[in-house]
Motif scaffolding. Structure first.
Motif, PDB file in Angstrom:
ATOM      1  N   GLY A 204       0.784  -1.221   0.000  1.00 41.78           N
ATOM      2  CA  GLY A 204       0.000   0.000   0.000  1.00 41.78           C
ATOM      3  C   GLY A 204       0.814   1.268   0.000  1.00 41.78           C
ATOM      4  N   ALA A 205       2.142   1.155   0.040  1.00 43.28           N
ATOM      5  CA  ALA A 205       3.025   2.324  -0.003  1.00 43.28           C
ATOM      6  C   ALA A 205       4.278   1.958  -0.791  1.00 43.28           C
ATOM      7  CB  ALA A 205       3.392   2.781   1.402  1.00 43.28           C
ATOM      8  N   ASN A 206       4.936   2.956  -1.311  1.00 43.24           N
ATOM      9  CA  ASN A 206       6.175   2.776  -2.066  1.00 43.24           C
ATOM     10  C   ASN A 206       7.334   3.054  -1.111  1.00 43.24           C
ATOM     11  OD1 ASN A 206       8.243   2.670  -3.898  1.00 43.24           O
ATOM     12  ND2 ASN A 206       7.449   4.277  -5.231  1.00 43.24           N
ATOM     13  N   ILE A 207       7.922   1.975  -0.577  1.00 43.31           N
ATOM     14  CA  ILE A 207       8.919   2.102   0.493  1.00 43.31           C
ATOM     15  C   ILE A 207      10.295   1.724  -0.040  1.00 43.31           C
ATOM     16  CG2 ILE A 207       9.582   1.386   2.803  1.00 43.31           C
ATOM     17  CD1 ILE A 207       6.914   2.937   2.590  1.00 43.31           C
ATOM     18  N   HIS A 208      11.233   2.668   0.026  1.00 39.76           N
ATOM     19  CA  HIS A 208      12.622   2.435  -0.351  1.00 39.76           C
ATOM     20  C   HIS A 208      13.497   2.491   0.900  1.00 39.76           C
ATOM     21  CE1 HIS A 208      12.271   2.943  -4.827  1.00 39.76           C
ATOM     22  NE2 HIS A 208      11.133   3.494  -4.426  1.00 39.76           N
TER      23      HIS A 208
END
Length: 400
Positions: free
Chosen positions: A144-148
């Motif tokens: 649900g999120a774009n996590i780097h």
């Protein structure tokens, strides 16, 4: 603001989630899997992990359902769910290695005791000051999120168990000098020299690494070492890397004989050179993975490991080495004829080849328990099975 809760009155969805998970445990052990997302959309073979949860458009309210979807040596991650799980949301991408602030990833992974399920409030890029040591009974869920996690230190599991790492993009990890960090259970912990790996498992057990994207790290992408065992590595995308995956610490670490690792539905390439994986001593079941070319080799090792390569798709480079395997022989251990490298149902394209031993297939069977076992798809389906490998792009209000 930090979200830290397990109050069923204020957060009824999570209370309902545990009821749902409890029912799912019974159902999972007594019935066939749910029709898969892949079957519904393309009538292709099922990715049994994704088919377990991706059909559910309300997955964000039932996150613990994911824990029952793992296969292979990690088994079902039932120890990561329950009515006493703390649900923690990361709201702050900053990091302080020794004094983590509430709302940060390090605070959730180290300061909260007991079972915890970590999610992310929004898209974020996290640059860790020092290696992050993950406590036992932790699920890091990036859906649900774009996590780097990128640009400096990365993730370590040291003498911990029952861990899920899902839905992260981990890249450009750098080596680190000796330092002190906040360790599991909120206790400072000394860390020695650290190579630039994306994820390091050290004396870890029952770890599931699923749907992550790994690339361009200083050393390797994933290490499983020093007696780590019961590991499942699934649905990940490994790309743009020289040394990809190491299973087994070194040729002198005999304890890695007990190592058992399942690699399933992963996508290797493009631009991967070697170690997909490189294994010492232990056992690896390498099944339904896609290999898009290699430079040096795809699967290799030393110290007489056992490898069952089953129903994978190997696409050799147009020029250069076509052989999938590489083996380093030690005079103290034996000749290549004593190795256990077996290919069963693999497909080879661009003149790829696999130098296997004459050992019967039964000699490299994974010997899974019932809760670990799964159906292997035909290698013709591998392109479809691995189409969604890597961190998924999805929102909290729709299917992934």
């Amino acid at each position: 603001m930090v979200f830290l809760y397990h109050d069923s009155k204020r957060y009824p969805n999570y209370a309902n989630s545990w009821c749902f998970v409890s029912l799912a445990i019974v159902t999972l052990l007594s019935t066939t899997p749910h029709p898969s997302f892949a079957e519904k959309s393309s009538k292709s073979a099922a990715n049994l992990i994704d088919s377990c949860w991706r059909w559910n458009s309300n997955w964000a309210s039932n996150r613990q359902e994911l824990a029952l979807c793992s296969v292979g040596f990690a088994g079902k991650m039932t120890n990561n769910v329950g009515s006493h799980v703390t649900f923690y949301q990361v709201t702050d991408p900053s990091d302080n290695a020794l004094h983590p602030n509430p709302g940060t990833l390090r605070y959730g992974a180290t300061m909260i005791k007991g079972k915890k399920w970590i999610t992310f409030q929004r898209d974020m890029r996290i640059k860790l000051d020092k290696p992050l040591l993950i406590s036992s009974f932790t699920a890091i869920d990036g859906r649900g999120a774009n996590i780097h996690i990128a640009g400096n230190a990365c993730l370590t599991v040291f003498k911990a168990s029952n861990i899920i790492i899902h839905g992260l993009r981990i890249h450009h990890c750098r080596s680190q000098p000796p330092s002190s960090v906040m360790g599991p259970d909120g206790k400072p912990f000394p860390v020695g020299q650290v190579d630039g790996d994306a994820v390091r498992l050290i004396t870890a057990s029952k770890v599931w690494i699923d749907h992550n994207t790994f690339y361009e790290c200083e050393d390797g992408l994933l290490d499983v070492t020093r007696g780590s065992t019961d590991i499942t590595i699934s649905n990940n995308w490994f790309r743009d890397q020289d040394k990809v995956m190491l299973l087994g610490h070194d040729d002198g670490y005999v304890r890695d004989k007990n190592m058992r690792v399942t690699l399933v539905y992963n996508h290797f390439g493009p631009n991967c050179n070697q170690r997909m994986p490189r294994i010492r001593y232990g056992y690896a079941h390498v099944v339904n993975n896609l290999y898009r070319k290699w430079s040096q080799y795809a699967i290799g090792g030393s110290m007489n490991p056992s490898v069952k390569s089953e129903a994978n798709l190997f696409i050799a480079p147009k020029r250069g080495n076509k052989e999938v395997t590489w083996r380093k022989v030690s005079n103290s251990i034996g000749s290549k004829s004593s190795w256990k490298f077996r290919s069963v149902g693999d497909i080879f394209e661009n003149e790829a080849s696999f130098l296997q031993t004459s050992l019967p297939v039964a000699g490299v069977m994974p010997q899974y328990k019932r809760i670990q076992s799964f159906l292997v798809a035909h290698a013709k389906a591998v392109r479809s099975l691995t189409r969604s490998s890597g961190a998924l792009k999805c929102t909290k209000t729709s299917r992934c």
